[in-house]
Scaffold this active site. Structure first.
Site, short mmCIF file in Angstrom:
data_model
loop_
_atom_site.label_atom_id
_atom_site.label_comp_id
_atom_site.label_asym_id
_atom_site.label_seq_id
_atom_site.Cartn_x
_atom_site.Cartn_y
_atom_site.Cartn_z
N GLU A 173 0.82 -1.21 0.00
CA GLU A 173 0.00 0.00 0.00
C GLU A 173 0.86 1.27 0.00
OE1 GLU A 173 -4.13 -1.52 2.07
OE2 GLU A 173 -2.63 -0.58 3.36
N GLU A 210 -6.69 -7.81 -0.84
CA GLU A 210 -7.30 -7.80 0.48
C GLU A 210 -8.79 -7.49 0.33
OE1 GLU A 210 -5.41 -5.24 3.29
OE2 GLU A 210 -3.39 -6.01 2.86
#
Length: 646
Positions: free
Chosen positions: A214, A287
């Protein structure tokens, strides 16, 4: 034994009843079946497993709109599970339950801070034996997506980065600052050779490796992702590279040579993100947040609405899915992270995450529903569900002995003398790596009363004492405290707790703990400190069994360590430690740190896994800051607190 069999039988019947009940919910399932049938007519997925592969030349490919593994269409049905949050003895059980859900891929982070707790000193043993974890995944026919960081987030202290990095006052984490890249290079030199033999093309289970994590939401250095990519590539990673981002991070977190993947929870936001992925490439949700984490002072977060609809919609589009989490586990010890987007909040000990498999490895309604969906999608029977593990409610115990903190200080090494406060990370201990976790006690002498001001230099919470008597707390909200007037010299003590470093966001560089600057009394900085690092290591906790403890009085002196024995005259089973009447502290069983408790909740009981319990006597030590209960209970079910829907 008959009672045990009856209990197991009863639980099996309950599971069967749940299955039958969900089969009646044909409204939604019929829609799912129709979608799946239409999808399978145009897209045939072959559920390849490691033992079915005859050649290892191409690996996982991403040059079409779908994944290929050795030329066969392949859909990733993954689940995240972190070896460092699950007792090693339970790895097999959890992986078998993963397969029984219909998953073919295990996704795991690698926590740098746990593997290199002191600079240059590495730990890949016991519960941190990554090699054994990867070997087990291969033996059980699970593919692996490895997410080695160096930053992993994961609601872990400092996002998995070691705290000793912060000894450098100029440190710039997650950038190409030389102090950071040199440390990453050293760690990868130790880590990557261990995983190379487990790559797919070497005959192992690793089919993909993630570059950082991320980074688009951080993006402080445009050269950084290139550095991490090259660091992995140059050390021999040859499998498919991926990146993982959420929201607007895709544009800043991707890098040439790695397949972008996305993270989300709600279907509408996920569909917007899917459209921004590379055309003509496989789409993957790295995710899919199947639940959410909890923090102290809030509620236990649960997420149920829309999960099956979202998964069915993704399957219908041919999107690969990784459930984050499949099984969350536990933030044992001082592992938990924190958030700070204007207000600091620390995460609880449990990482149950409202995942399909509970913190203690139990099946949930969510698990049963997803299993039915995947079974219909795959068009085949799934492996039988392993038997759910028995939980025990042991007898309530009284902790009859204790020792005040002030007397336990003699069990520590020689304290540190310093004119000014020193933050935890820069204390001259642990081979020059400082103190990572726990508490730090700062003692000095004062000559008057007045107003004690922290100037926001307390990280994160300090209990303040005058001559051993507690007079209050300093933290982010409470920044001043009145010191009672008196004549003569008095001892002023600040017991400072590191409640967990922020794991996500722009404040990573600002996570030094303890006293990070001067403390002022009547606008004058205090000086002449004696500093005790209270890391609560196993050797320190175990020392209480060999010293002279005191009978637990009606009015103990706090803070204190309370000592008792849990006698187990049967096989050890999982249980949950309930601390009714206790206020805030840490629980140790046989020297193992179960984690923090705090009466403000939401979590009201700590998970104690059977592998940490032994037949016979088990030493229970509780460090309590300010108010002890009379007993400790052991429950056969969790208590994660009042629930709140996400």
């Amino acid at each position: 034994m008959l009672k045990l069999l009856a209990q197991k039988g009863s639980k099996s019947m309950q599971i069967i009843a749940v299955r039958r009940e969900h089969l009646r919910r044909i409204g939604l399932l019929l829609l799912i079946v129709v979608a799946v049938v239409l999808y399978r007519l145009r897209f045939r997925w072959i559920p390849l497993t490691p033992t079915r592969m005859n050649s290892r030349k191409l690996g996982l490919q991403a040059d079409r709109e779908y994944f290929q593994l050795e030329g066969n269409k392949f859909l990733i049905l993954g689940g995240s599970m972190h070896y460092f949050r699950v007792p090693r003895a339970y790895w097999t059980d959890r992986m078998l339950k993963m397969k029984a859900l219909g998953l073919n891929t295990l996704t795991t982070y690698v926590p740098w801070n746990l593997h290199e707790p002191q600079k240059g000193i590495y730990n890949f043993k016991d519960n941190l034996d990554l090699v054994a974890y990867l070997r087990l995944a291969s033996d059980l026919d699970l593919w692996v997506i490895l997410r080695p960081g160096p930053y992993i987030c994961s609601e872990l202290d400092l996002g998995g980065l070691p705290s000793w990095l912060l000894r450098d006052k100029n440190m710039k984490l997650r950038t190409t600052y030389f102090g950071f890249t040199d440390a990453v290079d050293d760690f990868f030199d130790e880590l990557i050779p261990k995983v190379i033999p487990f790559q797919y093309k070497e005959g192992g289970p690793i089919i993909a490796v993630q570059v950082e994590n991320e980074y688009g939401g951080y993006a402080k250095d445009p050269k950084y992702m290139g550095f991490v990519y090259e660091a992995l590539l140059n050390r021999g990673i040859v499998e498919l590279f991926m990146t993982s981002d959420n929201k607007d991070g895709l544009s800043k977190g991707s890098i040439a040579g790695a397949l972008p993947t996305i993270n989300f929870q709600k279907l509408d936001s996920g569909q917007r993100l899917l459209k921004s992925l590379q055309p003509g490439k496989p789409q993957m949700v790295m995710e899919y947040w199947s639940g959410w984490f909890d923090h102290w002072g809030s509620h236990h977060h649960i997420y149920r609405e829309g999960i099956l609809n979202t998964i069915a919609a993704l399957l219908n589009k041919g999107v690969s899915i990784n459930l984050y989490m499949f099984h969350g586990g536990t933030n044992f010890g001082f592992m938990n992270g924190a958030q700070d987007f204007g207000t600091y909040i620390a995460d609880v000990t449990s990482y149950d995450y409202d995942a399909p498999l509970s913190e203690a490895g139990d099946y949930t309604e969510k698990y049963i529903q997803i299993r039915e969906l995947y079974m219909k999608y795959l068009g085949q029977e799934l492996p039988e569900q392993p038997t759910q593990m028995y939980k025990s409610s042991y007898a309530t115990i009284h902790l009859k002995e204790y020792i005040p903190l002030w007397e336990a200080l003699s069990q520590l090494e020689k304290p540190i003398q310093s004119e000014r406060p020193i933050n935890m990370e820069n204390l001259p201990i642990n081979n020059g790596s400082g103190q990572a976790y726990g508490y730090t006690l700062y003692n000095t002498v004062i000559n008057s009363g007045g107003i004690l001001r922290s100037e926001q230099n307390v990280r994160d919470r300090a209990q303040v004492f005058v001559d051993g008597q507690s007079i209050g707390f300093l933290d982010y909200k409470n920044v001043e405290l009145a010191i009672p007037a008196a004549t003569g010299k008095r001892n002023l003590s600040l017991l400072v707790e590191n409640r967990g470093r922020v794991n996500y966001g722009d404040k990573l560089d600002d996570q030094r703990k303890g006293l990070i600057g001067d403390i002022f009394l009547n606008k004058e900085p205090l000086n002449g400190f004696t500093i005790y690092p209270l890391e609560m290591k196993t050797s320190f906790i175990e020392s209480f069994s060999a010293i002279q403890l005191k009978p637990n009085p009606e009015k103990p002196i706090f803070p204190a360590f309370f000592y008792g024995i849990l006698h187990v005259d049967s096989l050890p089973y999982d249980t949950f430690v309930k601390l009714k009447g206790w206020k805030k502290g840490v629980v140790f069983v046989n020297g193992m740190n179960l984690g923090r408790y705090w009466e403000i909740g939401p979590q009201q009981a700590l998970y104690l896994p059977a592998p940490w319990v032994q037949h016979g006597n088990n030493e229970i030590v509780i460090f309590e800051e300010s108010s002890a209960g009379q007993t400790v209970e052991f429950l056969d079910k969790p208590d994660l607190g009042q629930a709140q829907h996400v």
